[in-house]
Design a protein around this motif. Sequence first.
Motif, PDB file in Angstrom:
ATOM      1  N   ALA A   1      49.010  28.032  94.753  1.00  0.00           N
ATOM      2  CA  ALA A   1      48.853  27.902  96.891  1.00  0.00           C
ATOM      3  C   ALA A   1      47.963  27.811  97.062  1.00  0.00           C
ATOM      4  CB  ALA A   1      49.332  29.248  96.979  1.00  0.00           C
ATOM      5  N   THR A   2      46.733  27.166  96.524  1.00  0.00           N
ATOM      6  CA  THR A   2      45.508  27.322  96.482  1.00  0.00           C
ATOM      7  C   THR A   2      45.083  25.295  96.870  1.00  0.00           C
ATOM      8  OG1 THR A   2      42.952  27.317  95.582  1.00  0.00           O
ATOM      9  CG2 THR A   2      45.183  26.640  93.713  1.00  0.00           C
ATOM     10  N   PRO A   3      44.371  25.036  98.115  1.00  0.00           N
ATOM     11  CA  PRO A   3      43.935  23.575  98.212  1.00  0.00           C
ATOM     12  C   PRO A   3      43.401  22.970  96.844  1.00  0.00           C
ATOM     13  CG  PRO A   3      42.185  25.201  99.494  1.00  0.00           C
ATOM     14  CD  PRO A   3      42.823  26.141  99.117  1.00  0.00           C
ATOM     15  N   LYS A   4      42.738  24.082  96.211  1.00  0.00           N
ATOM     16  CA  LYS A   4      42.162  23.410  94.549  1.00  0.00           C
ATOM     17  C   LYS A   4      43.522  22.413  94.087  1.00  0.00           C
ATOM     18  CE  LYS A   4      38.485  23.008  93.586  1.00  0.00           C
ATOM     19  NZ  LYS A   4      36.888  22.761  93.404  1.00  0.00           N
ATOM     20  N   TYR A   5      44.710  23.274  94.289  1.00  0.00           N
ATOM     21  CA  TYR A   5      45.415  22.470  93.256  1.00  0.00           C
ATOM     22  C   TYR A   5      45.937  20.698  94.300  1.00  0.00           C
ATOM     23  CZ  TYR A   5      50.488  21.103  92.324  1.00  0.00           C
ATOM     24  OH  TYR A   5      51.338  20.555  91.802  1.00  0.00           O
ATOM     25  N   ILE A   6      45.722  20.714  95.921  1.00  0.00           N
ATOM     26  CA  ILE A   6      45.986  19.113  95.742  1.00  0.00           C
ATOM     27  C   ILE A   6      44.360  18.738  95.728  1.00  0.00           C
ATOM     28  CG2 ILE A   6      46.233  17.866  98.490  1.00  0.00           C
ATOM     29  CD1 ILE A   6      47.213  21.195  99.445  1.00  0.00           C
ATOM     30  N   GLU A   7      43.403  19.165  95.938  1.00  0.00           N
ATOM     31  CA  GLU A   7      42.170  18.048  95.278  1.00  0.00           C
ATOM     32  C   GLU A   7      42.302  17.632  93.962  1.00  0.00           C
ATOM     33  OE1 GLU A   7      38.571  20.851  96.251  1.00  0.00           O
ATOM     34  OE2 GLU A   7      38.081  18.910  94.950  1.00  0.00           O
ATOM     35  N   LEU A   8      42.717  18.477  93.338  1.00  0.00           N
ATOM     36  CA  LEU A   8      42.526  18.229  91.551  1.00  0.00           C
ATOM     37  C   LEU A   8      43.681  17.102  91.252  1.00  0.00           C
ATOM     38  CD1 LEU A   8      41.858  21.431  89.638  1.00  0.00           C
ATOM     39  CD2 LEU A   8      40.205  19.208  90.079  1.00  0.00           C
ATOM     40  N   GLY A   9      44.830  17.777  91.732  1.00  0.00           N
ATOM     41  CA  GLY A   9      46.198  16.330  91.698  1.00  0.00           C
ATOM     42  C   GLY A   9      46.194  15.238  92.601  1.00  0.00           C
ATOM     43  N   GLY A  10      45.778  15.353  93.184  1.00  0.00           N
ATOM     44  CA  GLY A  10      46.145  14.358  93.950  1.00  0.00           C
ATOM     45  C   GLY A  10      47.004  13.223  94.699  1.00  0.00           C
ATOM     46  N   GLU A  11      46.578  12.182  94.866  1.00  0.00           N
ATOM     47  CA  GLU A  11      48.623  11.610  95.456  1.00  0.00           C
ATOM     48  C   GLU A  11      49.831  12.355  94.018  1.00  0.00           C
ATOM     49  OE1 GLU A  11      48.192   7.226  95.167  1.00  0.00           O
ATOM     50  OE2 GLU A  11      47.923   7.652  96.903  1.00  0.00           O
ATOM     51  N   ALA A  12      48.727  12.513  93.218  1.00  0.00           N
ATOM     52  CA  ALA A  12      50.290  13.265  91.764  1.00  0.00           C
ATOM     53  C   ALA A  12      50.862  14.032  92.194  1.00  0.00           C
ATOM     54  CB  ALA A  12      50.252  13.859  90.440  1.00  0.00           C
TER      55      ALA A  12
ATOM     56  N   SER B   1      48.478  22.915  86.108  1.00  0.00           N
ATOM     57  CA  SER B   1      49.524  22.313  86.922  1.00  0.00           C
ATOM     58  C   SER B   1      49.001  20.627  87.250  1.00  0.00           C
ATOM     59  CB  SER B   1      50.054  23.257  88.152  1.00  0.00           C
ATOM     60  OG  SER B   1      49.754  24.484  87.285  1.00  0.00           O
ATOM     61  N   ALA B   2      47.915  20.838  88.040  1.00  0.00           N
ATOM     62  CA  ALA B   2      47.764  19.528  88.625  1.00  0.00           C
ATOM     63  C   ALA B   2      47.328  18.293  87.793  1.00  0.00           C
ATOM     64  CB  ALA B   2      45.768  19.934  89.455  1.00  0.00           C
ATOM     65  N   LEU B   3      46.835  18.490  86.134  1.00  0.00           N
ATOM     66  CA  LEU B   3      47.323  17.918  84.968  1.00  0.00           C
ATOM     67  C   LEU B   3      48.781  17.898  84.762  1.00  0.00           C
ATOM     68  CD1 LEU B   3      44.266  18.801  82.697  1.00  0.00           C
ATOM     69  CD2 LEU B   3      44.155  16.895  84.346  1.00  0.00           C
ATOM     70  N   ILE B   4      49.129  18.639  85.088  1.00  0.00           N
ATOM     71  CA  ILE B   4      50.450  18.009  84.881  1.00  0.00           C
ATOM     72  C   ILE B   4      51.170  17.393  85.157  1.00  0.00           C
ATOM     73  CG2 ILE B   4      52.752  19.199  84.278  1.00  0.00           C
ATOM     74  CD1 ILE B   4      51.661  21.674  82.950  1.00  0.00           C
ATOM     75  N   ALA B   5      50.794  17.698  87.126  1.00  0.00           N
ATOM     76  CA  ALA B   5      51.149  16.569  87.656  1.00  0.00           C
ATOM     77  C   ALA B   5      50.874  15.070  87.134  1.00  0.00           C
ATOM     78  CB  ALA B   5      51.015  16.716  89.036  1.00  0.00           C
ATOM     79  N   LYS B   6      49.914  14.731  87.425  1.00  0.00           N
ATOM     80  CA  LYS B   6      48.854  13.614  86.680  1.00  0.00           C
ATOM     81  C   LYS B   6      49.511  12.821  85.939  1.00  0.00           C
ATOM     82  CE  LYS B   6      44.114  13.375  88.442  1.00  0.00           C
ATOM     83  NZ  LYS B   6      43.039  13.097  88.610  1.00  0.00           N
ATOM     84  N   GLN B   7      49.799  13.700  84.844  1.00  0.00           N
ATOM     85  CA  GLN B   7      50.707  12.964  83.062  1.00  0.00           C
ATOM     86  C   GLN B   7      51.669  12.736  83.371  1.00  0.00           C
ATOM     87  OE1 GLN B   7      49.043  15.953  80.123  1.00  0.00           O
ATOM     88  NE2 GLN B   7      46.523  15.745  80.942  1.00  0.00           N
ATOM     89  N   ALA B   8      52.145  13.355  84.291  1.00  0.00           N
ATOM     90  CA  ALA B   8      53.712  12.854  84.521  1.00  0.00           C
ATOM     91  C   ALA B   8      54.021  11.641  85.037  1.00  0.00           C
ATOM     92  CB  ALA B   8      54.384  14.484  84.671  1.00  0.00           C
ATOM     93  N   LYS B   9      52.816  12.030  86.175  1.00  0.00           N
ATOM     94  CA  LYS B   9      52.874  10.161  86.495  1.00  0.00           C
ATOM     95  C   LYS B   9      52.545   9.454  85.587  1.00  0.00           C
ATOM     96  CE  LYS B   9      51.565   8.680  90.700  1.00  0.00           C
ATOM     97  NZ  LYS B   9      50.993   8.072  92.109  1.00  0.00           N
ATOM     98  N   GLN B  10      51.804   9.384  85.779  1.00  0.00           N
ATOM     99  CA  GLN B  10      50.733   7.923  84.364  1.00  0.00           C
ATOM    100  C   GLN B  10      52.073   7.945  83.032  1.00  0.00           C
ATOM    101  OE1 GLN B  10      47.880   9.856  82.303  1.00  0.00           O
ATOM    102  NE2 GLN B  10      46.018   9.194  84.634  1.00  0.00           N
ATOM    103  N   LEU B  11      53.580   9.264  82.589  1.00  0.00           N
ATOM    104  CA  LEU B  11      54.023   9.041  81.615  1.00  0.00           C
ATOM    105  C   LEU B  11      55.284   8.222  82.805  1.00  0.00           C
ATOM    106  CD1 LEU B  11      54.047  11.754  79.626  1.00  0.00           C
ATOM    107  CD2 LEU B  11      53.510   9.354  78.899  1.00  0.00           C
ATOM    108  N   GLY B  12      55.187   7.634  84.085  1.00  0.00           N
ATOM    109  CA  GLY B  12      56.262   6.831  83.883  1.00  0.00           C
ATOM    110  C   GLY B  12      57.360   8.331  84.902  1.00  0.00           C
TER     111      GLY B  12
END
Lengths: 383, 632, 256
Positions: free
Chosen positions: A262-273, A239-250
Amino acid sequence: MVASNFQKKAFFWGKLIFLSALVMLLVHNSAVAKEMIIKIGVVGPLTGQFAAVGQSQLNGAEMKANEINAAPGEYTIELISEDDASKCDQSVNATVKLITRERVVSIIGACNSPCALAMVPITQRYQVPQFTFGVGTAITKQGSDWIFRVAVGAPGQTQALADYAVNTLGHDKIAVLYSDDEYGASMAENFKAALEEMDLQPAAYESYPRSDKDFSGQLTSVKKSEATCLYATGSYAASALIAKQAKQLGLSLQLIGDTGNATPKYIELGGEAVEGAVIVEPFTPADPDPAIQVFVEKYKSQYQQDPDGWVAEMYDTVGMIHEAVVKTGKIDPKSIQNYLAGLTFESAYSGILGDWYFGPEGNANFDLYKVQIKDGKKVILER
Amino acid sequence: MDFVTIPQLAFSGLTIGCVYSLVGLGFALTLRATELINFAQGEMVMLGAFIGLTLISFFHLPYIMVFILSIILTGIFGMFMERFILRRILDNKSPLLNLLIATLGISISLQALAIILWGREPVPYPDIFSVEPVMFFGIRLQHLNLWILCLGLASMAALQFFFQKTMTGISWRAASLDPSTAALYGVNRQRNVSLTFALSGALGGGAGVLIAPLYFASFGMGHSVLVKSFAAAAMGGFGVVGTMIGGLALGAIETLAAGLISSEYKNVIMYVILLAVLMVFFRPKTPTGRSITEGSKVAAGRAVNLFSADMPFWIRPSALLLGAAVWLIIPAVFDVYTMRILNLALIFAVAALGLQLIVGYTGQFSFGHAAFFGIGAYTSALLAIQLNLPFLLTLPLAGAAAGLVGWLAGPLLRLSGHFLAIGSLAMGEIIFLLMLNWKWLTKGAYGLYGIPFPSIFGFEISSDYAYYFLVTMVLGLICFLVHRLTDSRFGRGLIAVRENELAAMVNGINLISQKTKAFVIGTACAGIAGALYAHYVTYINPDSFQFHVSVEMVTMVVIGGLGSVPGSLIGALVIILLPEYLRGLADYRLVVYGGLLIGFMMYLPGGLADLARYPLRILRQRLQKNVREVTQ
Amino acid sequence: MTLLTLQQITKNFGGLTAVDHIDLSVEKGTIHGLIGPNGSGKTTVFNLITGIYPLTSGTITFNGMDITGYPAFKVNQKGLARTFQEIQLFYDMTVLENAMMGCQRLTRAGAVAALVKLPWVTREEAFIREKAMAALDFVGLSGTAEEAARKIPYGHQRLLEVARALAGDPELLLLDEPAAGMNHAETRELMALIARIREMGITVFLVEHNMKMVMEICEWITVINYGQVIGHGKPAQVQADENVINAYLSGENITC
Ligand SMILES: Nc1ncnc2c1ncn2[C@@H]1O[C@H](COP(=O)(O)OP(=O)(O)OP(=O)(O)O)[C@@H](O)[C@H]1O
Ligand SMILES: [Mg+2]
């Protein structure tokens, strides 16, 4: 020739050492037992793809067990953890071992719904209560009295999520992207059903293989569908990767997610995305309630990270089992099952997640938090 | 479809394709220098990613430096791996499969070690590059992706230069084409092999540093690129340029298929393309013979016959008696848990016996056996749930269904060696994906639950003890049948195909038909095992029939001893019992398990059956002597 | 009567024409030699006859039957057996089992028969064993029947290949350089063996570099060079043929 002689010798000694290691492994032994000990088996992945989830499960249970053991009281808790590597064969084997060899009075696990489901006939046959946070609908539909779901199931979660996304956030074009395993499929289908009840259809409905890391193909379909909101369900890393890649695709989408994220890891991995993402979760470290804050601080000091929903659920589960034993005065599976199945709204066990009692099929129900990620922190929107 | 989408998709596809190429090149190099499929190649990716992460977060080095350093370090690691583990096995002239299992052991151990060192959770890389994309005619090009493409292509160009223009590279190529002639010209094989492992380690590590910023560093990350990278190498014919193009093409096809056709079927499409490429371009035109200096395709030992005519008459009845006694004593002394593991092991032994026929006797690699196991499981479960058919009917039908699909897959057997390995793998994955996606039939990822226990003549077999008797009886029957098959004109034909296809065909063996028959019988065994499994665990989903289960089955057969019926039993017992047995070691469980696999291959290349043969042979000699004395 | 007829057979390997419109016939009951310098296409001719390579063009007739395009196993079933220039044994099988593999064409028990094992199957198995032992006896290998094929000496391995081919009672036996790597005494024995094979009524088609041997035992000899027939006739005729002498001289020059 000298070299070859040496090699032969080396081979001989190597073989000898290897064979004696084999023999030593065959001889090694274990196991002893005591009284007034509540033995609880924990089955979950500590290796393999979902190892992190299994670790949360174990940590939560362990934290409560340590607390109980440190406090004055008649009973102590002994946790026996078994790794199933997310392979259901191993989950079932471990369960049989824990029940028949270790004589545990309760089983916690497994983390993956299919494996939890595979364990149900076993815990039913041996009449040992089983507690799982697996969300798969089928788990509690097997007609077993011995299974307790200590989490909100897929229908409850997705209903809350769909309702919030449509009625509060005002989206009507929601795309669904799910991993093609039991978890993802079950979440996605329930979400779709929840949308259909509001006379809506998902704008896009795409799956991805569990081991995939590149989602640009699926995201292209999402983009084509002109969705304004994206529900990605599967592992939190995906899910974090999907968020990142969606952002990259504009794409600028309102992200929504279930307890899988619902884990803090999601935020850590997803970052700004993942900024602005809305998540439903059973537990949030953002809750200002003093009891919860104490819990959070304590967990942080022990495990150097924020607790997630899985930790909290397991923390309460162990608490519940302990209370059942204290209240009935008996350490046996039947009385634990009896006591917990008999809990009602009035007699509920009050844990960190709220008041625990179970429906006829063994489902717990409690309100979910809706939180939003802001500046890398979770902010409660409503409960 | 607009004009931006396709190039945009192709761009992401090429980025990941570039990684497939790099990892695939590692495969191609080791394969050409040593004929080895290196399963640990994926772990080189993982190592590269973690080494890179450590360098970035502790030493704050610039990315390009990190890239180069990681390449060097993983290269050195690859060399060590060859020097201290694989060389021993290579020197033994062990057949391919043994090497393959050894690398599998390395892979398992390294993953478990990585968990101990770096934890279970994926770790993100710090943001190294600006996340603002470069716009190019409306296509969004990420800095990171551009870097991956540039560095990846540059590494491949450097590799190509190395092989075409440097003396070392040229002699490497010469040696891979014709090792014996190259040796005459003074090419040092040992050095070449070291170089190969260094290079492929470096390529894997490089790929790891490149993808980790995109996809995080995690202990299992190598696994997800492994199969596709190997496919890339196979599509490229294991050449340098071919693999490069194969990887890029695969990445692009995969992404475009997901975006334009169907995300559910994108992997099916990919594997079908792979199979088509293999069947069209890599089918050997003529079978090859075998020279005396070559090792066998499999290290098959010869059975010790205790029942031959020159042995005392009482040996057969007493062996039977002993067997029956053990058979009855086992359930009396073991507890439920042990019986359960034992039952599972015996069920897998049925499947392993089938695989033994295919791999151990006929010498054909199969990395898709679990799929047939799955077909049997689903067939029997569905027939029992939907049509209420009795177990005594669904069991043979499960075997028949698996055998039928095995027969349909028969043309694959025209491939040989590595191409067959990858072809059967692709076929297994296709079957797995169909199980996952034919939801109307299989309920997809949900799986089937509530599978009834077998009921035979009104007696429900639900306890672990009752099941033991069911499984052992089926297993006994199949052992008996497989023994009869292999000890016959037909069986000799199978071994002949394994030993020398050229000689077999000029002696009147129809290779394709002989291989297909072995394959059908072997897959039918897997189907029967699948049915036994489904009704025992009462819950199945596609996960139980994936690639790694196929690999596990191959491991059983190799560790037990190829070409040996009892070997398959021992192998299944070891592979199922060992991980359970090692539970006490907690985190180190898989480290030890992997280490044991390596140890088996280093020190017991003929399998455990080989170990048992020695005392049996002595026993036989003793008894024979007694007979002679009596007659004198 | 002609047993084997090759008509205009041709084989291209990419650009290389290894066999170029060869016409040849082997008379029943004779020993026929096929000679030529290294790389002239002799082995390829054998491979074409036995169906290992498909023909580019031409026809092959055996015993009046058109066997063009037959796969190797079918050619064998029609009664054609062969040995290889580079020994091709089933190395991890015993000597006896190797010889037993030669009997395929005379027997029929398949997978089902193996499972059911009716009395005829047991009888057939005994028959195979008998045939194989007889063939081993014939070449003088019955003493090592239970050894692994890889363990016996090189010369014996060559003989084992012959025994395997003979076990199936072939009508035509193709021998590809059977004397290669043998010493003088062994070669003598081999020559006697080939003569005995012929006496059994088996036609022998022989490729051999040992000229003395060829000239001594063959009734007919065909000479090829660069895939083309350059001479044909009785040993004496061939020896006197100018084309043949030239080919061998130039061939020698090239190899030296
Ligand atoms: N499979 C093949 N592919 C390509 N070329 C081949 C193949 N087999 C043979 N050739 C070529 O065909 C030609 C004839 O080869 P062949 O082996 O028939 O010669 P030969 O007469 O048996 O030689 P020798 O006396 O050395 O055994 C050679 O130039 C050889 O390189
Ligand atoms: Mg030749």
